[in-house]
Design a protein around this motif. Structure first.
Motif, PDB file in Angstrom:
ATOM      1  N   GLU A   1       0.827  -1.192   0.000  1.00 10.02           N
ATOM      2  CA  GLU A   1       0.000   0.000   0.000  1.00 10.02           C
ATOM      3  C   GLU A   1       0.873   1.258   0.000  1.00 10.02           C
ATOM      4  O   GLU A   1       1.940   1.286   0.610  1.00 10.02           O
ATOM      5  CB  GLU A   1      -0.926   0.017   1.218  1.00 10.02           C
ATOM      6  N   GLU A   2       0.382   2.291  -0.679  1.00  2.00           N
ATOM      7  CA  GLU A   2       1.091   3.562  -0.681  1.00  2.00           C
ATOM      8  C   GLU A   2       0.874   4.266   0.653  1.00  2.00           C
ATOM      9  O   GLU A   2      -0.230   4.272   1.199  1.00  2.00           O
ATOM     10  CB  GLU A   2       0.601   4.455  -1.817  1.00  2.00           C
ATOM     11  N   ILE A   3       1.931   4.850   1.167  1.00  2.00           N
ATOM     12  CA  ILE A   3       1.869   5.617   2.411  1.00  2.00           C
ATOM     13  C   ILE A   3       1.820   7.101   2.059  1.00  2.00           C
ATOM     14  O   ILE A   3       2.728   7.615   1.408  1.00  2.00           O
ATOM     15  CB  ILE A   3       3.088   5.328   3.302  1.00  2.00           C
ATOM     16  N   ARG A   4       0.785   7.768   2.475  1.00  5.55           N
ATOM     17  CA  ARG A   4       0.611   9.185   2.154  1.00  5.55           C
ATOM     18  C   ARG A   4       0.960  10.039   3.373  1.00  5.55           C
ATOM     19  O   ARG A   4       0.444   9.802   4.462  1.00  5.55           O
ATOM     20  CB  ARG A   4      -0.822   9.453   1.703  1.00  5.55           C
ATOM     21  N   LEU A   5       1.829  11.010   3.139  1.00  5.73           N
ATOM     22  CA  LEU A   5       2.279  11.892   4.211  1.00  5.73           C
ATOM     23  C   LEU A   5       1.789  13.314   3.977  1.00  5.73           C
ATOM     24  O   LEU A   5       1.542  13.715   2.843  1.00  5.73           O
ATOM     25  CB  LEU A   5       3.811  11.905   4.282  1.00  5.73           C
ATOM     26  N   THR A   6       1.683  14.063   5.055  1.00  6.28           N
ATOM     27  CA  THR A   6       1.406  15.488   4.921  1.00  6.28           C
ATOM     28  C   THR A   6       2.673  16.178   4.418  1.00  6.28           C
ATOM     29  O   THR A   6       3.757  15.578   4.378  1.00  6.28           O
ATOM     30  CB  THR A   6       1.004  16.114   6.265  1.00  6.28           C
ATOM     31  N   GLU A   7       2.552  17.434   4.051  1.00  4.30           N
ATOM     32  CA  GLU A   7       3.714  18.165   3.517  1.00  4.30           C
ATOM     33  C   GLU A   7       4.866  18.191   4.519  1.00  4.30           C
ATOM     34  O   GLU A   7       6.015  17.916   4.164  1.00  4.30           O
ATOM     35  CB  GLU A   7       3.315  19.593   3.146  1.00  4.30           C
ATOM     36  N   LYS A   8       4.580  18.529   5.771  1.00  6.02           N
ATOM     37  CA  LYS A   8       5.631  18.602   6.783  1.00  6.02           C
ATOM     38  C   LYS A   8       6.225  17.219   7.059  1.00  6.02           C
ATOM     39  O   LYS A   8       7.444  17.064   7.207  1.00  6.02           O
ATOM     40  CB  LYS A   8       5.087  19.208   8.075  1.00  6.02           C
ATOM     41  N   GLN A   9       5.379  16.201   7.128  1.00  8.48           N
ATOM     42  CA  GLN A   9       5.881  14.847   7.347  1.00  8.48           C
ATOM     43  C   GLN A   9       6.810  14.425   6.213  1.00  8.48           C
ATOM     44  O   GLN A   9       7.859  13.820   6.451  1.00  8.48           O
ATOM     45  CB  GLN A   9       4.707  13.872   7.460  1.00  8.48           C
ATOM     46  N   PHE A  10       6.428  14.765   4.997  1.00 12.76           N
ATOM     47  CA  PHE A  10       7.242  14.402   3.837  1.00 12.76           C
ATOM     48  C   PHE A  10       8.583  15.123   3.872  1.00 12.76           C
ATOM     49  O   PHE A  10       9.627  14.536   3.559  1.00 12.76           O
ATOM     50  CB  PHE A  10       6.495  14.728   2.549  1.00 12.76           C
ATOM     51  N   LYS A  11       8.592  16.394   4.253  1.00 10.38           N
ATOM     52  CA  LYS A  11       9.843  17.151   4.337  1.00 10.38           C
ATOM     53  C   LYS A  11      10.770  16.548   5.397  1.00 10.38           C
ATOM     54  O   LYS A  11      11.987  16.463   5.185  1.00 10.38           O
ATOM     55  CB  LYS A  11       9.543  18.614   4.650  1.00 10.38           C
ATOM     56  N   ILE A  12      10.195  16.148   6.517  1.00  8.93           N
ATOM     57  CA  ILE A  12      11.001  15.515   7.565  1.00  8.93           C
ATOM     58  C   ILE A  12      11.574  14.195   7.061  1.00  8.93           C
ATOM     59  O   ILE A  12      12.757  13.886   7.257  1.00  8.93           O
ATOM     60  CB  ILE A  12      10.159  15.286   8.834  1.00  8.93           C
ATOM     61  N   PHE A  13      10.751  13.420   6.382  1.00 11.77           N
ATOM     62  CA  PHE A  13      11.180  12.134   5.829  1.00 11.77           C
ATOM     63  C   PHE A  13      12.335  12.328   4.853  1.00 11.77           C
ATOM     64  O   PHE A  13      13.357  11.633   4.916  1.00 11.77           O
ATOM     65  CB  PHE A  13       9.984  11.462   5.144  1.00 11.77           C
ATOM     66  N   LEU A  14      12.219  13.300   3.934  1.00 10.50           N
ATOM     67  CA  LEU A  14      13.286  13.568   2.972  1.00 10.50           C
ATOM     68  C   LEU A  14      14.557  14.048   3.658  1.00 10.50           C
ATOM     69  O   LEU A  14      15.669  13.708   3.247  1.00 10.50           O
ATOM     70  CB  LEU A  14      12.833  14.614   1.947  1.00 10.50           C
ATOM     71  N   TYR A  15      14.385  14.844   4.709  1.00  5.04           N
ATOM     72  CA  TYR A  15      15.551  15.334   5.438  1.00  5.04           C
ATOM     73  C   TYR A  15      16.337  14.168   6.033  1.00  5.04           C
ATOM     74  O   TYR A  15      17.571  14.133   5.963  1.00  5.04           O
ATOM     75  CB  TYR A  15      15.102  16.298   6.535  1.00  5.04           C
ATOM     76  N   PHE A  16      15.638  13.204   6.591  1.00  5.51           N
ATOM     77  CA  PHE A  16      16.312  12.022   7.121  1.00  5.51           C
ATOM     78  C   PHE A  16      17.026  11.254   6.004  1.00  5.51           C
ATOM     79  O   PHE A  16      18.147  10.760   6.190  1.00  5.51           O
ATOM     80  CB  PHE A  16      15.308  11.102   7.812  1.00  5.51           C
ATOM     81  N   LEU A  17      16.387  11.144   4.851  1.00  2.16           N
ATOM     82  CA  LEU A  17      16.991  10.407   3.746  1.00  2.16           C
ATOM     83  C   LEU A  17      18.248  11.091   3.224  1.00  2.16           C
ATOM     84  O   LEU A  17      19.167  10.430   2.733  1.00  2.16           O
ATOM     85  CB  LEU A  17      15.986  10.241   2.592  1.00  2.16           C
ATOM     86  N   ARG A  18      18.283  12.426   3.320  1.00  3.39           N
ATOM     87  CA  ARG A  18      19.474  13.150   2.867  1.00  3.39           C
ATOM     88  C   ARG A  18      20.617  13.056   3.874  1.00  3.39           C
ATOM     89  O   ARG A  18      21.742  13.420   3.562  1.00  3.39           O
ATOM     90  CB  ARG A  18      19.135  14.623   2.603  1.00  3.39           C
ATOM     91  N   HIS A  19      20.313  12.563   5.079  1.00  3.52           N
ATOM     92  CA  HIS A  19      21.339  12.430   6.113  1.00  3.52           C
ATOM     93  C   HIS A  19      21.271  11.017   6.714  1.00  3.52           C
ATOM     94  O   HIS A  19      21.042  10.863   7.916  1.00  3.52           O
ATOM     95  CB  HIS A  19      21.146  13.493   7.201  1.00  3.52           C
ATOM     96  N   PRO A  20      21.477   9.995   5.881  1.00  3.40           N
ATOM     97  CA  PRO A  20      21.345   8.623   6.369  1.00  3.40           C
ATOM     98  C   PRO A  20      22.382   8.303   7.443  1.00  3.40           C
ATOM     99  O   PRO A  20      23.547   8.720   7.356  1.00  3.40           O
ATOM    100  CB  PRO A  20      21.562   7.781   5.115  1.00  3.40           C
ATOM    101  N   ASN A  21      21.912   7.598   8.462  1.00  4.41           N
ATOM    102  CA  ASN A  21      22.772   7.103   9.542  1.00  4.41           C
ATOM    103  C   ASN A  21      23.379   8.204  10.406  1.00  4.41           C
ATOM    104  O   ASN A  21      24.221   7.926  11.262  1.00  4.41           O
ATOM    105  CB  ASN A  21      23.899   6.224   8.976  1.00  4.41           C
ATOM    106  N   GLN A  22      22.947   9.439  10.211  1.00  5.57           N
ATOM    107  CA  GLN A  22      23.460  10.541  11.007  1.00  5.57           C
ATOM    108  C   GLN A  22      22.462  10.887  12.123  1.00  5.57           C
ATOM    109  O   GLN A  22      21.255  10.867  11.906  1.00  5.57           O
ATOM    110  CB  GLN A  22      23.683  11.785  10.146  1.00  5.57           C
ATOM    111  N   ILE A  23      22.997  11.210  13.272  1.00  4.47           N
ATOM    112  CA  ILE A  23      22.141  11.687  14.354  1.00  4.47           C
ATOM    113  C   ILE A  23      21.859  13.160  14.103  1.00  4.47           C
ATOM    114  O   ILE A  23      22.765  13.986  14.083  1.00  4.47           O
ATOM    115  CB  ILE A  23      22.825  11.509  15.722  1.00  4.47           C
TER     116      ILE A  23
END
Length: 224
Positions: free
Chosen positions: A147-169
């Motif tokens: 199933e596709e997971i749908r995020l709000t705009e802010k949730q999506f931005k947070i998700f992308l931010y984590f992806l741009r900084h993998p394994n970083q605290i």
């Protein structure tokens, strides 16, 4: 190939010079002289270079529309408009702003920085446990349920931010100031609330998260 670039520039001399230079450096360049067909092939593009003064839609409008549809797509304004008001307006939608005249080496360096920042040199498919993210379609899928997971705009931005900084605290301050573009105030629960809702959508067991890890006293980390 270093990356696929959409380049919109109506000055034929500048457009030809930039296109030839970037192609020599290993980029694939789709050069357009007007804004009429900017959306064609936008899904396959890794980066956009925009002039501001264009026939039809101006660069500001194009940048705003691209940002609304492809939030992970880096945009650079390359323009003769040097006024600070233009730069500030441009940076509302773009990630960099370079004025003419410019040196080709500087343009190339800025493009490389943007591509690294947006992680465009890696695979278009990212998998974290049972979650799969397709950079091209911007779709997040639960591989267990398909199933596709749908995020709000802010949730999506947070998700992308984590992806741009993998394994970083990433500290709460870093995340908040990047997403909300405001100074973080100690004790503010806004980020924690968004993380909680994001976990409810991404985690198999939100009470025992395996994707978004809490680093006590510091912030969060997403392991890839």
């Amino acid at each position: 190939m270093k990356g696929a670039i959409l380049y919109i520039e109506d000055d034929l001399e500048i457009g030809e010079l930039v296109t030839e230079d970037l192609q020599r450096r290993g980029y694939s360049v789709n050069w357009q002289t007007s804004s009429e067909q900017y959306h064609d092939g936008i899904v396959e593009i890794d980066l956009v270079i925009l002039d501001i003064m264009l026939p039809g839609l101006d660069g500001f409008t194009i940048g705003e529309r691209i940002r609304a549809s492809r939030r992970d797509l880096p945009i650079l304004f390359l323009t003769a408009r040097t006024a600070i008001e233009d730069k500030l307006k441009g940076l509302e939608y773009a990630d960099d702003y370079l004025t003419k005249p410019f040196h080709p080496d500087e343009l190339a360096a800025r493009l490389e920085v943007l591509l690294r920042r947006f992680d465009k040199t890696h695979s278009d498919i990212i998998q974290i446990r049972h979650i799969q993210f397709d950079r091209r379609t911007q779709q997040i899928t639960n591989l267990m349920s398909q199933e596709e997971i749908r995020l709000t705009e802010k949730q999506f931005k947070i998700f992308l931010y984590f992806l741009r900084h993998p394994n970083q605290i990433m500290t709460k301050e870093q995340i908040y100031e990047e997403i909300w573009q405001q100074d973080y105030i100690e004790g503010d629960k806004t980020l924690a609330v968004h993380i909680r809702y994001l976990r409810q959508k991404l985690e198999l067991d939100p009470q025992n998260p395996e994707i978004i890890e809490t680093v006590r006293g510091i912030g969060y980390r997403v392991k890839q």
